[in-house]
Design a protein around this motif. Structure first.
Motif, PDB file in Angstrom:
ATOM      1  N   GLU A 151      42.477 -37.977  64.434  1.00  0.00           N
ATOM      2  CA  GLU A 151      42.334 -39.407  64.712  1.00  0.00           C
ATOM      3  C   GLU A 151      43.463 -40.208  64.081  1.00  0.00           C
ATOM      4  O   GLU A 151      44.020 -41.121  64.706  1.00  0.00           O
ATOM      5  CB  GLU A 151      40.982 -39.923  64.218  1.00  0.00           C
ATOM      6  N   ARG A 152      43.859 -39.859  62.857  1.00  0.00           N
ATOM      7  CA  ARG A 152      44.991 -40.556  62.244  1.00  0.00           C
ATOM      8  C   ARG A 152      46.277 -40.301  63.023  1.00  0.00           C
ATOM      9  O   ARG A 152      47.117 -41.200  63.179  1.00  0.00           O
ATOM     10  CB  ARG A 152      45.134 -40.135  60.779  1.00  0.00           C
ATOM     11  N   ALA A 153      46.434 -39.091  63.540  1.00  0.00           N
ATOM     12  CA  ALA A 153      47.599 -38.791  64.370  1.00  0.00           C
ATOM     13  C   ALA A 153      47.601 -39.645  65.631  1.00  0.00           C
ATOM     14  O   ALA A 153      48.645 -40.182  66.039  1.00  0.00           O
ATOM     15  CB  ALA A 153      47.611 -37.305  64.735  1.00  0.00           C
ATOM     16  N   LEU A 182      52.251 -30.654  66.987  1.00  0.00           N
ATOM     17  CA  LEU A 182      52.029 -30.524  65.547  1.00  0.00           C
ATOM     18  C   LEU A 182      50.562 -30.217  65.257  1.00  0.00           C
ATOM     19  O   LEU A 182      50.242 -29.352  64.431  1.00  0.00           O
ATOM     20  CB  LEU A 182      52.443 -31.815  64.839  1.00  0.00           C
ATOM     21  N   LEU A 183      49.681 -30.927  65.909  1.00  0.00           N
ATOM     22  CA  LEU A 183      48.246 -30.722  65.694  1.00  0.00           C
ATOM     23  C   LEU A 183      47.832 -29.325  66.149  1.00  0.00           C
ATOM     24  O   LEU A 183      47.078 -28.630  65.456  1.00  0.00           O
ATOM     25  CB  LEU A 183      47.453 -31.792  66.447  1.00  0.00           C
ATOM     26  N   LYS A 223      50.576 -24.078  78.616  1.00  0.00           N
ATOM     27  CA  LYS A 223      51.923 -24.577  78.847  1.00  0.00           C
ATOM     28  C   LYS A 223      52.437 -25.275  77.591  1.00  0.00           C
ATOM     29  O   LYS A 223      51.659 -25.828  76.808  1.00  0.00           O
ATOM     30  CB  LYS A 223      51.931 -25.544  80.029  1.00  0.00           C
ATOM     31  N   ASN A 224      53.734 -25.281  77.405  1.00  0.00           N
ATOM     32  CA  ASN A 224      54.343 -25.892  76.223  1.00  0.00           C
ATOM     33  C   ASN A 224      55.393 -26.901  76.691  1.00  0.00           C
ATOM     34  O   ASN A 224      56.559 -26.546  76.871  1.00  0.00           O
ATOM     35  CB  ASN A 224      54.978 -24.823  75.336  1.00  0.00           C
ATOM     36  N   PRO A 225      54.995 -28.160  76.918  1.00  0.00           N
ATOM     37  CA  PRO A 225      55.934 -29.139  77.463  1.00  0.00           C
ATOM     38  C   PRO A 225      57.141 -29.331  76.550  1.00  0.00           C
ATOM     39  O   PRO A 225      57.013 -29.377  75.323  1.00  0.00           O
ATOM     40  CB  PRO A 225      55.096 -30.425  77.532  1.00  0.00           C
ATOM     41  N   ARG A 226      58.303 -29.431  77.160  1.00  0.00           N
ATOM     42  CA  ARG A 226      59.503 -29.704  76.389  1.00  0.00           C
ATOM     43  C   ARG A 226      59.591 -31.193  76.090  1.00  0.00           C
ATOM     44  O   ARG A 226      59.201 -32.028  76.890  1.00  0.00           O
ATOM     45  CB  ARG A 226      60.745 -29.269  77.172  1.00  0.00           C
ATOM     46  N   ILE A 227      60.125 -31.515  74.911  1.00  0.00           N
ATOM     47  CA  ILE A 227      60.299 -32.913  74.543  1.00  0.00           C
ATOM     48  C   ILE A 227      61.787 -33.217  74.423  1.00  0.00           C
ATOM     49  O   ILE A 227      62.567 -32.369  74.018  1.00  0.00           O
ATOM     50  CB  ILE A 227      59.561 -33.256  73.228  1.00  0.00           C
ATOM     51  N   PRO A 228      62.167 -34.458  74.811  1.00  0.00           N
ATOM     52  CA  PRO A 228      63.587 -34.810  74.761  1.00  0.00           C
ATOM     53  C   PRO A 228      64.201 -34.664  73.373  1.00  0.00           C
ATOM     54  O   PRO A 228      65.327 -34.222  73.217  1.00  0.00           O
ATOM     55  CB  PRO A 228      63.605 -36.266  75.242  1.00  0.00           C
ATOM     56  N   ARG A 229      63.442 -35.070  72.342  1.00  0.00           N
ATOM     57  CA  ARG A 229      63.950 -34.947  70.979  1.00  0.00           C
ATOM     58  C   ARG A 229      62.791 -35.016  70.004  1.00  0.00           C
ATOM     59  O   ARG A 229      61.712 -35.521  70.341  1.00  0.00           O
ATOM     60  CB  ARG A 229      64.962 -36.055  70.654  1.00  0.00           C
ATOM     61  N   ASP A 230      63.020 -34.533  68.801  1.00  0.00           N
ATOM     62  CA  ASP A 230      61.983 -34.541  67.770  1.00  0.00           C
ATOM     63  C   ASP A 230      62.001 -35.894  67.072  1.00  0.00           C
ATOM     64  O   ASP A 230      62.975 -36.257  66.424  1.00  0.00           O
ATOM     65  CB  ASP A 230      62.238 -33.422  66.767  1.00  0.00           C
ATOM     66  N   VAL A 231      60.924 -36.655  67.214  1.00  0.00           N
ATOM     67  CA  VAL A 231      60.882 -38.001  66.642  1.00  0.00           C
ATOM     68  C   VAL A 231      59.924 -38.094  65.459  1.00  0.00           C
ATOM     69  O   VAL A 231      59.752 -39.176  64.893  1.00  0.00           O
ATOM     70  CB  VAL A 231      60.486 -39.042  67.714  1.00  0.00           C
ATOM     71  N   HIS A 232      59.296 -36.982  65.098  1.00  0.00           N
ATOM     72  CA  HIS A 232      58.350 -37.000  63.987  1.00  0.00           C
ATOM     73  C   HIS A 232      59.022 -36.520  62.702  1.00  0.00           C
ATOM     74  O   HIS A 232      59.806 -35.571  62.704  1.00  0.00           O
ATOM     75  CB  HIS A 232      57.132 -36.135  64.302  1.00  0.00           C
ATOM     76  N   TYR A 237      52.719 -34.542  59.486  1.00  0.00           N
ATOM     77  CA  TYR A 237      51.394 -33.939  59.423  1.00  0.00           C
ATOM     78  C   TYR A 237      50.761 -34.137  58.053  1.00  0.00           C
ATOM     79  O   TYR A 237      49.560 -34.415  57.945  1.00  0.00           O
ATOM     80  CB  TYR A 237      51.451 -32.445  59.759  1.00  0.00           C
ATOM     81  N   ALA A 238      51.564 -34.034  57.004  1.00  0.00           N
ATOM     82  CA  ALA A 238      51.036 -34.232  55.655  1.00  0.00           C
ATOM     83  C   ALA A 238      50.483 -35.649  55.497  1.00  0.00           C
ATOM     84  O   ALA A 238      49.457 -35.858  54.836  1.00  0.00           O
ATOM     85  CB  ALA A 238      52.135 -33.974  54.623  1.00  0.00           C
ATOM     86  N   ARG A 239      51.158 -36.626  56.112  1.00  0.00           N
ATOM     87  CA  ARG A 239      50.675 -38.012  56.019  1.00  0.00           C
ATOM     88  C   ARG A 239      49.393 -38.194  56.820  1.00  0.00           C
ATOM     89  O   ARG A 239      48.498 -38.917  56.403  1.00  0.00           O
ATOM     90  CB  ARG A 239      51.748 -38.984  56.504  1.00  0.00           C
ATOM     91  N   TRP A 240      49.291 -37.533  57.964  1.00  0.00           N
ATOM     92  CA  TRP A 240      48.047 -37.625  58.723  1.00  0.00           C
ATOM     93  C   TRP A 240      46.898 -36.968  57.959  1.00  0.00           C
ATOM     94  O   TRP A 240      45.760 -37.417  58.042  1.00  0.00           O
ATOM     95  CB  TRP A 240      48.199 -36.935  60.073  1.00  0.00           C
TER      96      TRP A 240
END
Length: 249
Positions: A151-153, A182-183, A223-232, A237-240
């Motif tokens: 939920e925090r994520a 990440l989740l 399936k593992n969707p590709r992402i344009p770039r890593d924005v996290h 995850y530690a903060r969530w």
């Protein structure tokens, strides 16, 4: 710990739904009663909306409503040409897409879903706190994203994405898919129905909620969707996971 977003993000309107245990006539009658009560309270013009013209067969109680002066009857495809001025809506045999569309429409002052398949629209009923007509329970259960970390994520995702843009490309895809990956990597269960209900309840427009459900469905199918770039960030995850860190972010 209950986490919510500011209430101004949420589109709130009275809502009702028919549970499966009702007979067809009972469901029709209770739906008509509810929508007329809402019209008496809120004003406006009643819209009787069928998903398709084929769904208009063998509904004598709805036929009687249709013959009432001032009620607009139409199908989803013809709604834009119906001349409906706005008011309470009785959606006959709707799906999640049509309910999301109606909920986003500012002319909708109240919405009743007449269904014989409650499970198919349960995420919507949960998201809007719909009243269960003729049932022992007053309202559908409130939505939950699954667990506190998830939920925090989702709150973090909601704060970052521009809901005017599709989630299937660009920065928005990077935010949403990156968070879900990440989740998943940390073994959280991604339930498409639960996430649909949570997002709708937290102000996501229907088109974006549908895209979120599609993305989660594809991921759950392997399936593992590709992402344009890593924005996290590396510590996202530690903060969530840590309520204190998340509240200070």
């Amino acid at each position: 710990m209950q986490l919510t977003l500011a209430s101004h993000l949420q589109r709130e309107y009275p809502a009702a739904v028919t549970p499966d245990e009702l007979s067809a006539d009972e469901a029709d009658d209770l739906s008509v009663q509810w929508v007329l009560q809402q019209q008496a309270h809120l004003g406006g013009q009643v819209l009787l909306l069928y998903l398709t013209a084929r769904d208009r067969d063998e509904h004598p109680i709805l036929d009687a409503l249709q013959d009432t002066g001032g009620v607009v009857t139409t199908t989803e495809r013809s709604m834009s040409r119906s001349g409906w001025a706005g008011g309470p809506v009785l959606a006959a045999l709707p799906n999640l897409k049509s309910l999301g569309m109606l909920g986003d429409n500012r002319r909708t002052s109240a919405l009743c879903a007449l269904t014989w398949n409650f499970e198919a629209i349960a995420p919507w009923a949960s998201a809007v706190g719909a009243q269960l007509r003729g049932a022992d329970s007053d309202t559908a259960p409130a939505p939950a994203a699954g667990d506190a970390v998830l939920e925090r994520a989702m709150i973090s995702v909601t704060r970052r994405v521009n809901m005017n843009n599709t989630l299937k490309a660009g920065f928005e895809k990077s935010v949403v898919v990156g968070a879900l990956q990440l989740l998943r990597d940390h073994h959280h269960v991604l339930d498409a129905g639960d996430l649909y209900a949570w997002a709708l309840a937290h102000g996501w427009p229907a088109r974006r909620v549908a895209e979120l459900r599609d993305i989660v469905g594809h991921m759950n199918a392997g399936k593992n969707p590709r992402i344009p770039r890593d924005v996290h960030r590396d510590d996202s995850y530690a903060r969530w996971k840590d309520p204190g860190d998340f509240d200070r972010a």
